[in-house]
Design a protein around this motif. Structure first.
Motif, PDB file in Angstrom:
ATOM      1  N   LYS A 228      13.534 -47.850 -20.922  1.00 66.72           N
ATOM      2  CA  LYS A 228      14.187 -48.179 -22.399  1.00 66.72           C
ATOM      3  C   LYS A 228      13.314 -49.467 -21.842  1.00 66.72           C
ATOM      4  CE  LYS A 228      18.859 -45.832 -21.122  1.00 66.72           C
ATOM      5  NZ  LYS A 228      20.523 -46.626 -20.985  1.00 66.72           N
ATOM      6  N   LEU A 229      13.721 -50.135 -21.062  1.00 67.47           N
ATOM      7  CA  LEU A 229      13.098 -51.944 -21.886  1.00 67.47           C
ATOM      8  C   LEU A 229      11.271 -51.945 -21.600  1.00 67.47           C
ATOM      9  CD1 LEU A 229      15.368 -53.149 -20.319  1.00 67.47           C
ATOM     10  CD2 LEU A 229      14.179 -54.345 -19.490  1.00 67.47           C
ATOM     11  N   GLN A 230      10.345 -50.967 -21.603  1.00 63.32           N
ATOM     12  CA  GLN A 230       8.625 -50.363 -21.574  1.00 63.32           C
ATOM     13  C   GLN A 230       8.461 -51.406 -21.540  1.00 63.32           C
ATOM     14  OE1 GLN A 230       8.663 -50.734 -26.175  1.00 63.32           O
ATOM     15  NE2 GLN A 230       9.227 -48.641 -26.306  1.00 63.32           N
ATOM     16  N   SER A 231       8.995 -51.493 -19.779  1.00 59.13           N
ATOM     17  CA  SER A 231       8.029 -51.803 -18.406  1.00 59.13           C
ATOM     18  C   SER A 231       7.467 -51.429 -17.357  1.00 59.13           C
ATOM     19  CB  SER A 231       9.278 -53.060 -18.559  1.00 59.13           C
ATOM     20  OG  SER A 231       9.565 -53.907 -19.169  1.00 59.13           O
ATOM     21  N   THR A 232       6.606 -51.896 -16.608  1.00 58.23           N
ATOM     22  CA  THR A 232       6.680 -51.404 -16.074  1.00 58.23           C
ATOM     23  C   THR A 232       6.481 -51.612 -14.050  1.00 58.23           C
ATOM     24  OG1 THR A 232       3.931 -52.006 -16.330  1.00 58.23           O
ATOM     25  CG2 THR A 232       4.166 -50.004 -16.949  1.00 58.23           C
ATOM     26  N   THR A 233       6.510 -52.858 -14.805  1.00 56.04           N
ATOM     27  CA  THR A 233       7.312 -54.005 -12.946  1.00 56.04           C
ATOM     28  C   THR A 233       8.160 -54.449 -13.234  1.00 56.04           C
ATOM     29  OG1 THR A 233       6.293 -56.289 -13.865  1.00 56.04           O
ATOM     30  CG2 THR A 233       4.724 -54.248 -13.060  1.00 56.04           C
ATOM     31  N   ARG A 234       8.657 -54.663 -12.433  1.00 55.33           N
ATOM     32  CA  ARG A 234      10.409 -55.860 -11.858  1.00 55.33           C
ATOM     33  C   ARG A 234       9.807 -56.843 -12.871  1.00 55.33           C
ATOM     34  NH1 ARG A 234      12.689 -52.858  -7.481  1.00 55.33           N
ATOM     35  NH2 ARG A 234      14.119 -54.752  -7.025  1.00 55.33           N
ATOM     36  N   SER A 235       8.648 -57.795 -12.874  1.00 54.36           N
ATOM     37  CA  SER A 235       8.711 -59.246 -13.447  1.00 54.36           C
ATOM     38  C   SER A 235       8.671 -59.134 -14.444  1.00 54.36           C
ATOM     39  CB  SER A 235       7.403 -59.937 -12.646  1.00 54.36           C
ATOM     40  OG  SER A 235       6.266 -58.909 -13.023  1.00 54.36           O
ATOM     41  N   GLN A 236       7.613 -57.880 -15.282  1.00 53.51           N
ATOM     42  CA  GLN A 236       8.100 -58.263 -16.411  1.00 53.51           C
ATOM     43  C   GLN A 236       8.997 -57.364 -17.798  1.00 53.51           C
ATOM     44  OE1 GLN A 236       5.653 -53.938 -18.177  1.00 53.51           O
ATOM     45  NE2 GLN A 236       4.791 -55.513 -19.342  1.00 53.51           N
ATOM     46  N   ALA A 237      10.182 -56.814 -16.637  1.00 53.97           N
ATOM     47  CA  ALA A 237      11.336 -56.052 -17.162  1.00 53.97           C
ATOM     48  C   ALA A 237      12.000 -57.282 -17.030  1.00 53.97           C
ATOM     49  CB  ALA A 237      12.088 -54.997 -15.807  1.00 53.97           C
ATOM     50  N   ALA A 238      12.263 -58.344 -15.477  1.00 55.42           N
ATOM     51  CA  ALA A 238      12.861 -59.189 -15.717  1.00 55.42           C
ATOM     52  C   ALA A 238      12.409 -60.657 -17.037  1.00 55.42           C
ATOM     53  CB  ALA A 238      12.439 -59.690 -14.242  1.00 55.42           C
ATOM     54  N   ALA A 239      11.431 -60.719 -17.760  1.00 55.80           N
ATOM     55  CA  ALA A 239      11.464 -61.815 -17.930  1.00 55.80           C
ATOM     56  C   ALA A 239      11.437 -61.145 -19.435  1.00 55.80           C
ATOM     57  CB  ALA A 239       9.730 -60.886 -18.420  1.00 55.80           C
ATOM     58  N   LYS A 240      12.095 -60.143 -19.841  1.00 54.99           N
ATOM     59  CA  LYS A 240      12.510 -59.448 -21.291  1.00 54.99           C
ATOM     60  C   LYS A 240      13.337 -59.573 -21.462  1.00 54.99           C
ATOM     61  CE  LYS A 240       9.182 -55.351 -22.871  1.00 54.99           C
ATOM     62  NZ  LYS A 240       8.350 -54.825 -23.057  1.00 54.99           N
ATOM     63  N   TRP A 241      14.781 -59.359 -20.153  1.00 55.00           N
ATOM     64  CA  TRP A 241      15.934 -59.365 -19.966  1.00 55.00           C
ATOM     65  C   TRP A 241      16.458 -60.925 -19.670  1.00 55.00           C
ATOM     66  CZ3 TRP A 241      19.501 -55.955 -20.144  1.00 55.00           C
ATOM     67  CH2 TRP A 241      20.755 -55.915 -19.234  1.00 55.00           C
ATOM     68  N   LEU A 242      15.611 -61.325 -19.780  1.00 54.15           N
ATOM     69  CA  LEU A 242      16.256 -62.958 -19.832  1.00 54.15           C
ATOM     70  C   LEU A 242      15.507 -63.744 -21.151  1.00 54.15           C
ATOM     71  CD1 LEU A 242      15.406 -63.928 -16.413  1.00 54.15           C
ATOM     72  CD2 LEU A 242      17.589 -63.473 -16.972  1.00 54.15           C
ATOM     73  N   GLY A 243      14.896 -62.641 -21.898  1.00 54.17           N
ATOM     74  CA  GLY A 243      14.871 -63.274 -22.752  1.00 54.17           C
ATOM     75  C   GLY A 243      13.347 -64.621 -22.396  1.00 54.17           C
ATOM     76  N   VAL A 244      12.732 -64.071 -22.121  1.00 48.73           N
ATOM     77  CA  VAL A 244      11.289 -65.162 -22.254  1.00 48.73           C
ATOM     78  C   VAL A 244      10.506 -64.050 -21.796  1.00 48.73           C
ATOM     79  CG1 VAL A 244      12.632 -66.526 -20.606  1.00 48.73           C
ATOM     80  CG2 VAL A 244      11.496 -65.429 -19.141  1.00 48.73           C
TER      81      VAL A 244
END
Length: 245
Positions: A228-244
């Motif tokens: 759903k976040l179109q991410s492949t790593t935890r750090s990439q997903a977290a950055a999107k989730w936190l809006g950064v």
């Protein structure tokens, strides 16, 4: 003659989560009114960096390995105003941070970038600032210190406050960034909960224990979250989730 713009506020970011730390630094250093002059991964590093760089405001996490934020707080407030910026919103933690002199308490997911910058400026000027998750604890702290015997336990900034005044401290947050992220990426309540835990730096095993589910179930949730976040790593997903991101 054109007025010279004020110098940007110099900030120190102390957080053991590298994703949160890097995101905040990128966010606050990419502006004309704020800049991050130093980073720290625990309270000891924060103190040493504050002595060396003399920031205008310190952004401090609560839970960090080694010297945690609460333990470091009494030493840091002697060097600069401190804004707690954390995932921890337990009542006793909020009360202890404010009692020890924190000038504000912001919980991740309850503010936008502009609200964060305004809060930093408020704390720099001696005006307390809290997000909704900490507001009730702040009011409870005042009520706890209502008697003459308890008053010395109140942080200095609250000793002349009234419940009416404190009720005005909560900023107009509108929809939280957490809610916006959840809506934007169409995450379920459980997926949003797990994404919060990922962003806070937890492993799959820790998430499974916190949510009372198996690691296999955690992995299944994470696979759906990453899609759903179109991410492949935890750090990439977290950055999107936190809006950064």
């Amino acid at each position: 003659m054109q007025d010279t713009p004020p110098a940007p506020l110099r900030l120190l970011v102390a957080d053991d989560n590298p994703v949160v730390r890097a995101g905040l630094t990128a966010l606050l250093s990419g502006r004309t009114d704020t800049t991050v002059v130093a980073e720290a991964t625990d309270g000891q590093e924060a103190y040493e960096a504050a002595v060396r760089h003399r920031p205008d405001v310190i952004l401090l996490d609560v839970r960090m390995p080694g010297v945690d934020g609460i333990s470091a707080l009494p030493h840091l407030v002697r060097l600069a105003p401190v804004m707690m910026l954390t995932y921890s919103h337990e009542t006793e933690t909020v009360r202890e941070a404010l009692r020890l002199g924190a000038g504000g308490y912001l919980v991740h997911g309850e503010f936008t970038t502009e609200q964060l910058v305004r809060a930093v400026r408020d704390v720099r000027e001696g005006r307390p600032h809290v997000t909704p998750g900490a507001a009730q604890a702040l009011l409870g702290l005042l009520h706890t210190g209502a008697s003459a015997h308890a008053e010395p336990q109140l942080p200095p900034i609250l000793r002349e406050s009234t419940p009416q005044r404190l009720s005005q401290l909560q900023p107009s947050m509108g929809q939280s960034s957490h809610s916006r992220s959840r809506f934007r990426y169409q995450l379920s309540t459980r997926e949003a909960e797990i994404m919060d835990l990922i962003a806070s730096g937890m492993t799959n095993q820790q998430i499974a224990a916190a949510c009372f589910i198996s690691e296999k179930t955690v992995k299944n949730h994470i696979n759906r979250i990453f899609a759903k976040l179109q991410s492949t790593t935890r750090s990439q997903a977290a950055a999107k989730w936190l809006g950064v991101a």
